[in-house]
Enzyme design. Sequence first.
Site, PDB file in Angstrom:
ATOM      1  N   CYS A 127       0.844  -1.202   0.000  1.00 17.67           N
ATOM      2  CA  CYS A 127       0.000   0.000   0.000  1.00 17.67           C
ATOM      3  C   CYS A 127       0.881   1.255   0.000  1.00 17.67           C
ATOM      4  O   CYS A 127       1.887   1.313   0.712  1.00 17.67           O
ATOM      5  CB  CYS A 127      -0.914   0.016   1.218  1.00 17.67           C
ATOM      6  SG  CYS A 127      -2.014  -1.407   1.258  1.00 17.67           S
ATOM      7  N   CYS A 130       1.561   3.095   3.437  1.00 18.07           N
ATOM      8  CA  CYS A 130       1.917   2.293   4.613  1.00 18.07           C
ATOM      9  C   CYS A 130       3.425   2.101   4.735  1.00 18.07           C
ATOM     10  O   CYS A 130       4.090   1.677   3.786  1.00 18.07           O
ATOM     11  CB  CYS A 130       1.217   0.941   4.520  1.00 18.07           C
ATOM     12  SG  CYS A 130       1.713  -0.201   5.811  1.00 18.07           S
ATOM     13  N   CYS A 347       1.269   1.360  11.815  1.00 17.37           N
ATOM     14  CA  CYS A 347       2.020   0.116  11.701  1.00 17.37           C
ATOM     15  C   CYS A 347       3.356   0.326  10.975  1.00 17.37           C
ATOM     16  O   CYS A 347       3.452   1.069  10.024  1.00 17.37           O
ATOM     17  CB  CYS A 347       1.179  -0.969  11.043  1.00 17.37           C
ATOM     18  SG  CYS A 347       0.932  -0.833   9.299  1.00 17.37           S
TER      19      CYS A 347
HETATM   20  N1  SAH Z   1      -2.727  -5.565   6.343  1.00 17.92           N
HETATM   21  C1  SAH Z   1      -3.899  -5.417   7.083  1.00 17.92           C
HETATM   22  C2  SAH Z   1      -3.694  -5.247   8.562  1.00 17.92           C
HETATM   23  C3  SAH Z   1      -2.515  -4.436   8.959  1.00 17.92           C
HETATM   24  S1  SAH Z   1      -2.523  -2.731   8.533  1.00 17.92           S
HETATM   25  C4  SAH Z   1      -4.709  -4.254   6.548  1.00 17.92           C
HETATM   26  O1  SAH Z   1      -4.203  -3.499   5.729  1.00 17.92           O
HETATM   27  O2  SAH Z   1      -5.869  -4.169   6.939  1.00 17.92           O
HETATM   28  C5  SAH Z   1      -3.540  -2.129   9.821  1.00 17.92           C
HETATM   29  C6  SAH Z   1      -4.128  -0.751   9.579  1.00 17.92           C
HETATM   30  O3  SAH Z   1      -3.100   0.242   9.660  1.00 17.92           O
HETATM   31  C7  SAH Z   1      -4.799  -0.615   8.226  1.00 17.92           C
HETATM   32  O4  SAH Z   1      -6.157  -0.267   8.361  1.00 17.92           O
HETATM   33  C8  SAH Z   1      -4.000   0.486   7.594  1.00 17.92           C
HETATM   34  O5  SAH Z   1      -4.798   1.243   6.800  1.00 17.92           O
HETATM   35  C9  SAH Z   1      -3.450   1.271   8.771  1.00 17.92           C
HETATM   36  N2  SAH Z   1      -2.323   2.123   8.389  1.00 17.92           N
HETATM   37  C10 SAH Z   1      -1.274   1.817   7.607  1.00 17.92           C
HETATM   38  N3  SAH Z   1      -0.485   2.901   7.421  1.00 17.92           N
HETATM   39  C11 SAH Z   1      -1.056   3.907   8.116  1.00 17.92           C
HETATM   40  C12 SAH Z   1      -0.716   5.287   8.309  1.00 17.92           C
HETATM   41  N4  SAH Z   1       0.368   5.831   7.786  1.00 17.92           N
HETATM   42  N5  SAH Z   1      -1.560   6.040   9.070  1.00 17.92           N
HETATM   43  C13 SAH Z   1      -2.661   5.497   9.635  1.00 17.92           C
HETATM   44  N6  SAH Z   1      -3.022   4.210   9.480  1.00 17.92           N
HETATM   45  C14 SAH Z   1      -2.235   3.434   8.721  1.00 17.92           C
HETATM   46 FE1  SF4 Z   2      -1.257  -2.500   3.132  1.00 22.02          FE
HETATM   47 FE2  SF4 Z   2       0.376  -2.053   5.183  1.00 22.02          FE
HETATM   48 FE3  SF4 Z   2      -1.867  -3.559   5.543  1.00 22.02          FE
HETATM   49 FE4  SF4 Z   2       0.221  -4.486   4.099  1.00 22.02          FE
HETATM   50  S1  SF4 Z   2       0.227  -3.967   6.274  1.00 22.02           S
HETATM   51  S2  SF4 Z   2      -1.933  -4.576   3.516  1.00 22.02           S
HETATM   52  S3  SF4 Z   2       0.995  -2.665   3.066  1.00 22.02           S
HETATM   53  S4  SF4 Z   2      -1.771  -1.373   5.034  1.00 22.02           S
END
Ligand code: SAH
Ligand code: SF4
Length: 365
Positions: A127, A130, A347
Amino acid sequence: MTNIKPSLYDYTKKELLELIQPKFRVNQIFGWLYHQYVQNFDEMKNIPKALKEELAQKFVVNPLTIINKEVSSDGTIKYLLQMQDGKTMEAVWLKMKDTQRDESGEVIQEAKFTICVSTQVGCKVGCSFCLTAKGGFTRDLTAGEIVAQVVTLKKDNDHKHNRKINIVYMGMGEPLDNLDNLAQAIEIFKEDDGLCIGGKRQTVSTSGLSNKIDQLGQMDLGVHIAISLHAVDDKLRSELIPMNKAHNINSIIEAVKRFPIDTRKRVMFEYLVIKGKNDDLGSAKKLVKLLHGIKAKVNLIYFNPYPDTPYERPRKEDMVAFADYLINHGLLCTIRDSKGMDISAACGQLKEKNELSIAQERDIS
Ligand code: SAH
Ligand code: SF4
């Protein structure tokens, strides 16, 4: 490199009964693992030395070591945990509700906690918002490494085995991309003689692998799901979550409709709000339409910025207007308060920070 062994936390009680003789020892060992949270075989006082030595040849007890810990002013504690192969991942201890006391100071309700666990080192989904995605994918966590996160955090916070706790699979990694180990960990958490954490206390968050949502549903584990939706049209969603091209919004919504959901519960849709990208009322309107007919709850999340990201945190007034629109159109909606804002909350951020400071130390020396 040290000899990497399976952990006793990898197994259900039934499996341990196959592995360890005599069988009554398994009951005792299970108690040491899940009620006393022991770190190694030495601590298992009532187990004969010969059996402990035999087990120690083949297994480790806890495969995790705490190597960093950041405590936030709101009670959030973020842990960096190291595994046997030296790789690291994160787990977060979240205080959801403070202890409630009456006028005389007597506790009437204990504080409530949730543990956020990782399922992979890195992530394949990639993503664009992320931080976990930036380091690419390293490996899946074993079931024992998932289970041991909860045991380690409960132990570190002196949280007794019979106190209730919720688990969210929202740490590093995509849980459904490691479905077998995830399912095994879910079963181990549910063990009556272990931590006894029922499916309704466990929430699997996914970026939307629609075929795996179906597979998880067919396993009938009784867990909740949370869908990281983040966008209401496929163009933006594919920019944010590249694999949306293979699992588009429609395929996810259809999979959710097939998922076995407790009639008293709702499917959570997480919507990461990014300034100027998806924070407008037009998007809110489309979201209402998209979720029509689903027992849904929307969790709006502030984008949490980190260095070099092109995205920005939304303005509070836009966030509130977005939430108001959803609520006024009949959707249940919460704004996720940014727990641990002062300690790199989203995360992947503690891991990244630790690696950054390690790199800086190397530069200096
Ligand atoms: N991979 C799974 C679970 C882990 S990520 C998923 O994507 O659902 C868990 C959450 O952290 C997700 O909802 C994601 O959108 C959020 N997340 C990731 N990067 C982030 C950021 N920079 N700020 C806020 N939330 C974030
Ligand atoms: Fe997307 Fe991060 Fe969740 Fe992986 S951990 S699916 S890169 S938000």
